[in-house]
Design a protein around this motif. Structure first.
Motif, PDB file in Angstrom:
ATOM      1  N   ASP A   1     -13.571   5.116  -6.016  1.00 13.95           N
ATOM      2  CA  ASP A   1     -12.201   4.538  -5.323  1.00 13.95           C
ATOM      3  C   ASP A   1     -12.584   3.347  -4.735  1.00 13.95           C
ATOM      4  OD1 ASP A   1     -11.332   6.527  -6.862  1.00 13.95           O
ATOM      5  OD2 ASP A   1     -10.914   7.941  -5.183  1.00 13.95           O
TER       6      ASP A   1
ATOM      7  N   VAL B   1       0.734  -1.327  -0.019  1.00 12.14           N
ATOM      8  CA  VAL B   1      -0.020   0.012  -0.165  1.00 12.14           C
ATOM      9  C   VAL B   1       0.987   1.005  -0.124  1.00 12.14           C
ATOM     10  CG1 VAL B   1      -1.720   1.163   1.466  1.00 12.14           C
ATOM     11  CG2 VAL B   1      -1.851  -1.145   1.012  1.00 12.14           C
TER      12      VAL B   1
ATOM     13  N   GLY C   1      -2.532   6.142  -4.621  1.00 12.15           N
ATOM     14  CA  GLY C   1      -3.223   5.908  -3.440  1.00 12.15           C
ATOM     15  C   GLY C   1      -3.139   7.241  -2.543  1.00 12.15           C
TER      16      GLY C   1
ATOM     17  N   GLN D   1      -4.123  -1.991  -9.014  1.00 11.19           N
ATOM     18  CA  GLN D   1      -3.298  -1.629  -7.759  1.00 11.19           C
ATOM     19  C   GLN D   1      -2.104  -2.410  -7.990  1.00 11.19           C
ATOM     20  OE1 GLN D   1      -6.230  -2.917  -4.835  1.00 11.19           O
ATOM     21  NE2 GLN D   1      -5.522  -5.205  -5.098  1.00 11.19           N
TER      22      GLN D   1
ATOM     23  N   LEU E   1      -7.642   0.396   0.025  1.00  7.40           N
ATOM     24  CA  LEU E   1      -6.713  -0.422   0.111  1.00  7.40           C
ATOM     25  C   LEU E   1      -6.275  -0.859   1.649  1.00  7.40           C
ATOM     26  CD1 LEU E   1      -4.269   1.670  -2.097  1.00  7.40           C
ATOM     27  CD2 LEU E   1      -5.469  -0.288  -2.751  1.00  7.40           C
TER      28      LEU E   1
ATOM     29  N   TYR F   1      -7.079   4.892   0.092  1.00 13.45           N
ATOM     30  CA  TYR F   1      -7.996   4.451  -0.953  1.00 13.45           C
ATOM     31  C   TYR F   1      -7.100   4.697  -2.043  1.00 13.45           C
ATOM     32  CZ  TYR F   1     -11.821   5.185   2.124  1.00 13.45           C
ATOM     33  OH  TYR F   1     -12.849   4.941   3.462  1.00 13.45           O
ATOM     34  N   PHE F   2      -7.639   3.828  -3.251  1.00 14.24           N
ATOM     35  CA  PHE F   2      -7.034   3.753  -4.651  1.00 14.24           C
ATOM     36  C   PHE F   2      -7.587   4.956  -5.311  1.00 14.24           C
ATOM     37  CE2 PHE F   2      -6.174   2.303  -9.031  1.00 14.24           C
ATOM     38  CZ  PHE F   2      -4.830   1.914  -8.703  1.00 14.24           C
TER      39      PHE F   2
END
Length: 751
Positions: free
Chosen positions: A322, A255, A264, A383, A325, A272-273
């Motif tokens: 979104d 992450v 991110g 991701q 993660l 969050y992505f």
């Protein structure tokens, strides 16, 4: 120089020089093609590193019993894995994860813990009724707000079951029934209302559950049950198994790098992505698998999890598309320390981090169920490519088709599912696998009675073939007798054998089309059975080597598919008392001696006319040996054939035979009864004098002549010539029957 001189000498003698040798022209071999969800087409399979294949498969979320939906995915991928490894010769590294940190697990673990505590307090019947009433209020509100018809129907069934269980307890309290009656009815209500009470307790007390061990006990238990189910289904174990709880440090690092790469962002302790930024970059695109699903908020929210969908969480995102993660843990959730505060992994990131750690920046195959394409796999792709800064994290995406139950959608949340353990109580692992093999791995499979009956009949068809081949090969011959001359019948069978093998190879190259393979094997068995029947009719011995070759090939293909376990070379294995015991090889010599002895006794009994001995021989064949898994087949003029068969199969065959005989006897008795009734009716009719035949039909006729023959119908209208003619024929026939009756009586027959 010597070579040149020799060539010149040949030329001088007038011989033409020989052309240079060249290899023969052959056919281009089939290349394996797999249906790739990334392109939605069959693509030639080309691993990145020679024959080595890296494969990641999304494993189970372990919070409950494994069901046939799991079997659909894991048996399908087991078949594909075996084909790649054992047929095409690839070196497959198969990695699978177990999700043991997830919203479903957290909620179920809390609910189980709180419900057990509730039971430990031993609520009195009156208190239980009050609690069920309190739990029903939020449930009813949720029911009224549910638009999905399937979910609504399931919830209505639950509500009705609770109501029907509560009323008897309420009645028992009002009428002051004895304590043991109250306890029995309270137990029925507890079972019916468990889900309602668990939800109600979790809403009130879930935030107070702080012991992290509570969240690890549940997945550990169900992971163990999952592995037992997979072993029972003969699914190969993965080469590498990863658990989310063991990879939290790697997930945190994963992450962090996505954030560092600019894809991110942190918000209130969660990360969050950024789908907008990722999709807007030149090198990347979001939702490669299902681009048409972008913006599907229902699917996105299901991907986030029940505990992670709230107005507060939604407000933390820059875009509704979104996804999390890393999730900041709320009270009542497990947590780990990280740069953003205490939290836990999002669902999608776990697979990316674990697969990336084991398989690197690009894998050959990623597998999972069809329903995982969006958002799970699309989010994994995004991701992972953001982390590795590439656009080829997965080369081939394989998605197993849905499973329906008798045509209806299967869903654990809708309580419409069959556990693997329950399925294995009705059918064997081989039968389930054959059912899957009879359908394309990527299409919807309907688990129904018809589907399983087709698999059972196919297994029976193959098993009878194997038993017949084994019986023929057991016939003793010397070494030279193994090599018989091939006549036209052998040539024809071998041509069919070669054609079927080529067709099987082509089918496997065509997206591993096991359905077509099984049909080719069926055709090969049918042709071989025809060959055996022809040889039997000619009273000629079949070619043993050719027959063995066909049987071994079919066994090998079934072994490739995982439908034959163990080291069996020919046919389905017969279970022994230990893993090292070959039961068939051990007991068959003794059974053959018994069969030969019985055959000699039967011959003497027929010659000496001793029916009791023949009856004992039949009892041995029909009742005694089937209990031991042995079938004797008597053929007129030929030696008895001994077959070692699964005991359960033989007992089922015996029961079916008895039922068939009973039905045959019933039909025979029914036919005899009808015949007796017809003869009695005929006799009764014969007794009637012709002048009385029509007199009893006063509703049809009103006037008769002196012989009892009708002249006018019921309304007084004179009969037409045509009507009279028809009635005259009946009258004359009755005259004949009556004369026969009188003759019968005169001769001493029935009166």
């Amino acid at each position: 120089m010597a070579g040149a001189h020799h060539g010149n000498a040949e030329h001088a003698k007038g011989r033409r020089p020989q052309p240079p040798w060249s290899p023969p022209e052959g056919t281009e071999p089939c290349r394996l093609r797999l249906y790739n969800s990334l392109t939605r087409a069959k693509e030639v399979f080309v691993p990145q590193c020679g024959k080595k294949v890296t494969w990641y498969c999304c494993g189970p979320t372990v919070y409950d019993a494994s069901h046939m939906g799991h079997a659909r995915s894991y048996i399908s991928f087991d078949i594909l894995r075996r084909v790649l490894r054992d047929y095409f010769g690839y070196d497959v590294l198969y990695c699978m994860n177990v999700t043991d940190v997830d919203d479903k697990i957290i909620k179920r673990a809390r609910q189980n813990h709180l419900f057990e505590q509730y039971l430990g307090r031993r609520p009195q019947p009156r208190q239980l009724l009050d609690d069920v009433r309190a739990a029903s209020e939020p449930f009813s509100a949720k029911l009224r707000a549910t638009a999905d018809p399937d979910r609504r129907q399931m919830m209505e069934r639950m509500e009705l079951a609770v109501t029907e269980a509560a009323e008897p307890l309420r009645e028992a309290l009002d009428r002051r029934f004895p304590d043991h009656v109250l306890d029995e009815r309270a137990q029925v209500l507890l079972e019916a209302a468990k889900d309602l009470l668990s939800d109600w307790l979790d809403a009130r007390l879930g935030s107070e559950v702080t012991d992290n061990s509570i969240f690890s006990q549940l997945p550990k238990f169900w992971e163990g049950e999952f592995h037992k189910d997979m072993d029972a289904l003969n699914v190969l174990r993965p080469d590498v198994l990863t658990r989310v709880s063991e990879y939290v440090p790697e997930i945190v690092s994963f992450v962090q790098r996505i954030v560092d790469n600019g894809y991110g962002y942190e918000s209130n302790g969660s990360v969050y992505f950024d789908t907008t930024k990722f999709d807007g970059s030149e090198r990347h695109s979001y939702a490669k698998l299902v681009p048409e699903a972008v913006g599907d908020q229902k699917a996105l929210q299901e991907g986030e999890g029940d505990l992670s969908v709230s107005a507060e969480r939604l407000s933390e995102k820059r875009s509704p598309n979104d996804f999390a993660l890393w999730k900041a843990s709320k009270p009542g959730e497990p947590s780990w320390g990280c740069p953003w505060g205490k939290g836990r992994p999002g669902w999608h990131i776990e697979c990316s981090a674990m697969a990336g750690t084991i398989l690197g920046e690009s894998m050959d195959i990623h597998g999972g169920g069809f329903d995982l394409r969006f958002p799970h796999h699309d989010n994994e792709l995004a991701q992972s490519e953001a982390y590795f800064d590439n656009d080829c994290w997965v080369r081939y995406f394989l998605h197993a088709g849905h499973l329906t139950i008798a045509g209806c959608k299967m869903s654990k949340s809708l309580k419409n599912f069959v556990t693997i353990k329950d399925a294995l109580k009705k059918h064997s692992a081989r039968q389930l696998r054959l059912a899957f093999l009879m359908h394309s791995w990527k299409d919807t499979l309907d688990y129904s009675g018809n589907t399983m009956e087709s698999a059972i009949q196919y297994e029976k068809f193959l098993n009878e073939f194997f038993l017949n081949v084994k019986a023929i090969l057991r016939t003793p011959v010397d070494v030279t007798g193994e090599f018989e001359k091939w006549e036209e019948q052998e040539m024809e069978l071998n041509r069919s054998f070669s054609a079927r093998k080529a067709a099987v190879h082509a089918a496997l190259c065509d997206n591993v089309d096991t359905r077509a393979v099984l049909e080719e094997l069926r055709a090969l068995v049918s042709h071989t059975n025809y060959y055996l029947a022809a040889k039997k009719a000619d009273r000629a011995a079949p070619n043993r080597l050719l027959l063995r070759g066909v049987g071994v090939y079919i066994t090998h293909m079934l072994k490739v598919f995982g439908a034959v376990e163990g080291e069996e070379v020919l046919g389905f294995p017969v279970a022994g008392s230990g893993p090292s015991l070959n039961l068939e090889a051990t007991v068959m010599p003794y059974l053959q001696v018994l069969s030969d002895f019985r055959e000699g006794v039967r011959r003497i009994a027929r010659e000496q006319r001793v029916p009791e001995v023949l009856q004992l021989s039949d009892t041995l064949r029909d009742d005694v040996l089937p209990d031991l898994g042995v079938r004797l087949e008597d053929h007129e003029g030929l030696p008895t054939v001994v077959k070692l068969v699964d005991r359960v199969t033989l007992l089922r065959e015996r029961e079916e035979k008895k039922k068939a005989e009973e039905e045959k006897r019933r039909r025979k008795d029914e036919a005899a009864r009808k015949k007796q009734e017809q003869e009695a009716a005929k006799l009764a009719k014969m007794k009637t004098p012709p002048n009385e035949l029509f007199l009893a039909e006063g509703d049809k006729y009103s006037m008769f002549d002196e012989n009892g023959f009708p002249t006018h119908d019921a309304e007084g209208k004179e009969l037409s010539k045509g009507q009279a003619k028809k009635l005259r024929k009946q009258y004359e026939l009755q005259e004949k029957l009556y004369k026969e009756y009188l003759q019968m009586v005169q001769n001493g027959g029935p009166v």
